[in-house]
Design an enzyme around this catalytic site. Sequence first.
Site, mmCIF file in Angstrom:
data_model
loop_
_atom_site.group_PDB
_atom_site.id
_atom_site.type_symbol
_atom_site.label_atom_id
_atom_site.label_comp_id
_atom_site.label_asym_id
_atom_site.label_seq_id
_atom_site.Cartn_x
_atom_site.Cartn_y
_atom_site.Cartn_z
ATOM 1 N N GLY A 182 0.815 -1.205 0.000
ATOM 2 C CA GLY A 182 0.000 0.000 0.000
ATOM 3 C C GLY A 182 0.845 1.249 0.000
ATOM 4 O O GLY A 182 1.974 1.251 -0.508
ATOM 5 N N ASN A 183 0.340 2.318 0.589
ATOM 6 C CA ASN A 183 1.060 3.590 0.547
ATOM 7 C C ASN A 183 1.998 3.767 1.744
ATOM 8 O O ASN A 183 1.924 3.039 2.731
ATOM 9 C CB ASN A 183 0.064 4.765 0.455
ATOM 10 N N THR A 184 2.869 4.751 1.615
ATOM 11 C CA THR A 184 3.914 4.971 2.616
ATOM 12 C C THR A 184 3.338 5.379 3.972
ATOM 13 O O THR A 184 3.840 4.946 5.018
ATOM 14 C CB THR A 184 4.897 6.042 2.117
ATOM 15 N N ALA A 185 2.290 6.212 3.959
ATOM 16 C CA ALA A 185 1.716 6.689 5.222
ATOM 17 C C ALA A 185 1.212 5.529 6.071
ATOM 18 O O ALA A 185 1.501 5.433 7.269
ATOM 19 C CB ALA A 185 0.589 7.678 4.944
ATOM 20 N N GLY B 90 2.090 2.437 5.625
ATOM 21 C CA GLY B 90 3.263 1.599 5.888
ATOM 22 C C GLY B 90 3.954 1.984 7.185
ATOM 23 O O GLY B 90 4.406 1.119 7.947
ATOM 24 N N GLU C 65 5.635 -3.296 0.951
ATOM 25 C CA GLU C 65 5.617 -3.044 -0.489
ATOM 26 C C GLU C 65 4.888 -1.735 -0.702
ATOM 27 O O GLU C 65 3.660 -1.692 -0.712
ATOM 28 C CB GLU C 65 4.925 -4.205 -1.223
ATOM 29 N N CYS D 248 1.572 0.303 -8.945
ATOM 30 C CA CYS D 248 2.636 0.859 -8.105
ATOM 31 C C CYS D 248 3.951 0.998 -8.840
ATOM 32 O O CYS D 248 4.792 1.823 -8.467
ATOM 33 C CB CYS D 248 2.813 0.005 -6.844
#
Length: 485
Positions: free
Chosen positions: A185-188, A190, A207, A241
């Site tokens: 998913g997204n960094t936030a 993560g 990922e 992605c």
Amino acid sequence: MDRKVQRARAAFRSGRSRPLQFRLQQLEALRRMVQERERDILQAIGADLCKSEFNAYSQEVISILGEIDHVLEKLPKWVTPKPAEKNLLTMLDEAYVHSEPLGVVLIIGAWNYPFVLTIQPLIGAIAAGNAVIIKPSEVSENTAKIVSKLLPQYLDQDLYVVINGGVKETTELLRQRFDHILYTGNTAVGKIVMEAAAKHLTPVTLELGGKSPCYIDKDCDLDIACRRITWGKYMNCGQTCIAPDYILCEPSLQSQIVQKIKETVKEFYGENVKESPDYERIINLHHFKRIINLLEGQKIAYGGETDEATCYIAPTILTDVDPEAKVMQEEIFGPILPVVPVKNADEAIKFINDHEKPLAFYIFSHNNKLIRRMIDETSSGGVTGNDVIMHFTLSSLPFGGVGSSGIGAYHGKHSFDTFSHQRSCLLKSLKREGINKLRYPPNSQSKVDWAKFLILKRFNKGKLCLLMLTVLGIVAAVLVKAGYY
């Protein structure tokens, strides 16, 4: 929630997930599920992303079937203990590395490819002998429902548990203790996953994503380059992605690139892209509005048409994009392709290195030395030269990010390794105690000298065989002499 996780842990501790034959049976059952319920799976994916059955099959299902076949073929070899090199002190002992399952692992899937990004890591977790809690993305609700319905019909219901829900359920799930967490998913989010895992010292595979650059050298076949970029960028409506996020090229190439991508879009999707069965939609209104906001103040060289009612955004190209513009500050995750002019490859390398490490990097050039130089002088999760996306399709290559684009990797053997503990094993005899006197007190210079010889001395195979023959000769001579007297 706690009850479900404990049930999986109890099932794992029973030991039934460990035998090779059980793992193979579960993987075969998973393959049977995909084959027998293919239509249901394709319809769910299509309902979530407005994806045709052909695209759903080629972009998601075929990868799962290929991965299962690969693992079924290779798993007997992977689970076999690997002999380890020994020194003179341990040459008569048994040393090996054994891959053992971690325990109960959590897989949190993504919404953009909701089937493959949930099931592919599951294949590796099963192959490694783990119990698994599967959390599909609630954003792709139809696929989440079909996964939670089908998996219990084909797999062990105690070892492999599907939990559906949104932020509340995921937050509660992250309070539980796991032996590994894989999140896509997204960094936030993560960072939230990693923070929750840290409380239990749980290792993670993240990922994530980022802005994957695509450099087009003036020495390349622009027709082929733009054709491949068009395919990778607008597949799944840009919601990939590892899609090329933006193009770096010399200013003189911009107009040619726009024209060739425009021609390719027409070839791929027809005169009316909106009516093409091969062109998907943005997943929901929230993401639709986020992407539209990125167009603010930009020079649209092609596309730009939108329809809020159906979450449609046409394939769009932006030119002369300012590196400080909003569209360059976050991963686009949509069908917008900015073109950022740079003077040359040196400036492109500097531009890439001045930003966060991306999940992927693409280079188009006839000059192989330039391609290798750009690989050597930048960092990214993966690289493909003269194409896009395709490194994802190779099970032999680890798929994962670096820095802010992710931690760890999976696919094929790399999935098996991610969900396994490499256990060091040394088995000694209770005999030959004489040699151990070297490590027992009291110490002396003589003992240190012998230890240096036995532990630090390196021999090639020829010299080692000669040494062994010499030692055996000496031992034989001693025995003969003892017998003679």
